[in-house]
Every structure is written in C-alpha cells, then in structure tokens.
Scaffold this motif. Structure first.
Motif, short mmCIF file in Angstrom:
data_model
loop_
_atom_site.label_atom_id
_atom_site.label_comp_id
_atom_site.label_asym_id
_atom_site.label_seq_id
_atom_site.Cartn_x
_atom_site.Cartn_y
_atom_site.Cartn_z
N ARG A 27 49.75 -91.49 3.37
CA ARG A 27 49.99 -93.15 3.72
C ARG A 27 48.25 -93.48 3.05
NH1 ARG A 27 53.13 -97.81 4.62
NH2 ARG A 27 51.90 -98.85 5.99
N LEU A 28 47.65 -94.31 2.43
CA LEU A 28 47.02 -95.09 2.20
C LEU A 28 46.61 -96.98 2.57
CD1 LEU A 28 43.67 -95.00 1.18
CD2 LEU A 28 44.54 -95.27 -0.87
N GLU A 29 45.69 -97.22 2.87
CA GLU A 29 45.71 -98.78 3.34
C GLU A 29 44.19 -99.16 3.31
OE1 GLU A 29 48.74 -99.60 7.58
OE2 GLU A 29 47.43 -97.92 7.54
N VAL A 30 44.52 -100.50 2.64
CA VAL A 30 43.10 -100.71 2.48
C VAL A 30 42.31 -102.65 3.33
CG1 VAL A 30 44.06 -102.97 0.53
CG2 VAL A 30 41.28 -102.70 0.55
N SER A 31 41.94 -102.45 3.93
CA SER A 31 41.42 -103.44 5.23
C SER A 31 41.13 -105.04 3.68
CB SER A 31 40.82 -103.41 5.87
OG SER A 31 40.13 -104.59 7.14
N GLU A 64 42.15 -106.81 12.18
CA GLU A 64 42.58 -106.08 10.87
C GLU A 64 43.66 -106.47 10.33
OE1 GLU A 64 39.09 -104.16 8.59
OE2 GLU A 64 39.16 -102.59 10.56
N ARG A 65 43.68 -106.78 9.24
CA ARG A 65 45.21 -107.26 8.03
C ARG A 65 44.86 -105.56 7.51
NH1 ARG A 65 45.38 -111.54 4.82
NH2 ARG A 65 43.27 -111.81 5.12
N TRP A 66 46.42 -105.22 7.56
CA TRP A 66 45.86 -103.23 6.71
C TRP A 66 47.44 -104.62 6.27
CZ3 TRP A 66 41.98 -100.46 6.50
CH2 TRP A 66 41.27 -100.70 7.67
N GLU A 67 46.64 -103.86 4.63
CA GLU A 67 47.95 -103.77 3.47
C GLU A 67 47.88 -102.15 2.99
OE1 GLU A 67 48.40 -105.36 -0.89
OE2 GLU A 67 47.41 -106.30 0.22
N ALA A 68 49.18 -101.28 2.66
CA ALA A 68 49.91 -99.93 2.40
C ALA A 68 49.87 -100.45 0.78
CB ALA A 68 50.90 -100.25 3.03
#
Length: 174
Positions: A74-78, A144-148
């Motif tokens: 899994r990789l998420e970006v802020s 923070e909001r994280w988007e996969a």
C-alpha cells in the motif's frame, strides 16, 4: 527481410516496456507518503519520497532507504491537513451564542436580573465569539488526508514456504 521488419515495427510502439518508460510516476519527488511493506517491516511508515526509479522507491524517513516496489502492498500520498476552519467557526459561533442566550433567558426569571434586548444580543455575541474561537482552534489540529495510490499490474516477488521451499509468488492487481 522487409516483410519481417514491418510486423516488428507495428508491435514496437505498443510494447509494455516502451510505455512504462514514458509514463511518469503517480507521485512526485518531495511528496509526503505513507508506505506499507510488510516484508520490510513497514506499516503505514510516513516518509518523504526522494525518487521513484522504475521498480524502487527511494524514501527518507529516519534514514534514507530503498524500497522495492514489489514489496509495497500500500502506498498513500498526503493531500494536506483536513481543515474546515469555516465550518468550525460557524458551528462554534452558533453553539456559543445559543448557550449565551439560554443562560440569559434562564437567569432572567430572577426579579433582580433584567436585561434589555440589546444587552441580550451583546451577551449572545460575546458567547458566540468565544465559541467561534474554540471552533477555529479545534480545526487547527486536524489530521492529514491520505489518498491511496493504485499499484496495479503484475507483481512477482521471492517467496518462502513453511516446508522450506523457495520460489516466486505472483499477483495481479486491478
């Protein structure tokens, strides 16, 4: 000879390796990311992406590390903090002015405590201002909001079974 080259030229522009080299990574260098790679002991590890080089992520956390993309589950970006300061201020003001007005109304039953309409409005505004301040502060420390980031495609990685055998494990993501 010319006949053999024509089919090769027809297939060459759509080869997967040619397309993957031309596409840019879905996350830019310098972005704040969260990585889960259980093989490497990482679970939602926050880091800064220094570079995305083909099948490897270069991450800066406590130290700089190379993380094979095949290990990443899994990789998420802020996308920044979840701030809704306007909503917090409005809700705080409404609650505060409601509390102030309720206190004035409850206290006005006493014979010695009488306020004019202007004074009631001033008390409501004072309590509303205090509530608005509390509402603004409550949204200042938002998470923070994280988007996969989708990591689609075929993945092949080394695998070890419990009976001692070693091999390759493959998975397809959509």
């Amino acid at each position: 000879m010319r006949i053999a080259i024509v089919p090769l030229l027809a297939v060459l522009p759509v080869s997967p390796s040619g397309l993957s080299a031309q596409t840019k990574p879905p996350v830019e260098a310098g972005s704040r990311v969260r990585v889960t790679a259980r093989d490497l002991g990482l679970y939602k590890q926050p880091a800064t992406l220094e570079a995305w080089r083909g099948d490897t992520l270069i991450l800066a956390a406590e130290r700089t590390m190379k993380c094979p993309l095949a290990s990443v589950t899994r990789l998420e970006v802020s996308r920044g903090p979840e701030r809704s300061t306007g909503t917090g201020v409005l809700v705080g003001f409404l609650i505060g002015s409601g509390v102030g007005t309720s206190l004035v109304i409850l206290k006005s039953n006493d014979s010695w405590f009488r306020l004019s309409a202007g004074e009631v409005a001033a008390v409501a505004a004072l309590f509303g201002g205090i509530g608005a301040g509390i509402g603004a502060l409550s949204t200042a420390f938002s998470p923070e909001r994280w988007e996969a980031i989708p990591l689609g495609g075929l993945r092949v990685r080394p695998a070890a079974w419990l009976d001692g055998r070693v091999g390759l494990a493959a998975s397809v993501r959509f």
